[in-house]
Design a protein around this motif. Sequence first.
Motif: not given
Length: 108
Positions: A24, A27-28, A31-35, A37, A45
């Motif tokens: 997590k 990913r943050l 600066d990748f959104s969960s959608e 990724t 998701r």
Amino acid sequence: MGKPKSILFPRQQKILNTLGENIKFARLRRDFSSELTAERAGISRVTLYKIERGDPGVAMGAYLKVLFVLGLDRDLLKVAEDDILGRKLQDAKLLPGKRASKTRKPDE
């Protein structure tokens, strides 16, 4: 009838929780959104959310897909790369007094 739930020892679950948290944060940091990724990894998701929570029921392949999207998939190759315990066990099997086989010298 549903799939049986994976049960882990607390120490094992803590490792998965840490892995999920690391994924997590990676990913943050990117600066990748969960959608984004989840879409790039080809998972839902909800599955990404489970991965980031360290859910033991998520397939290893899904973890790998997310690591690939984050550019961290090769980190899995480091698992057991330097198997210290395995080497000690292997060395313990080498009994003292055993000699390596002699090689024959070629006829001169």
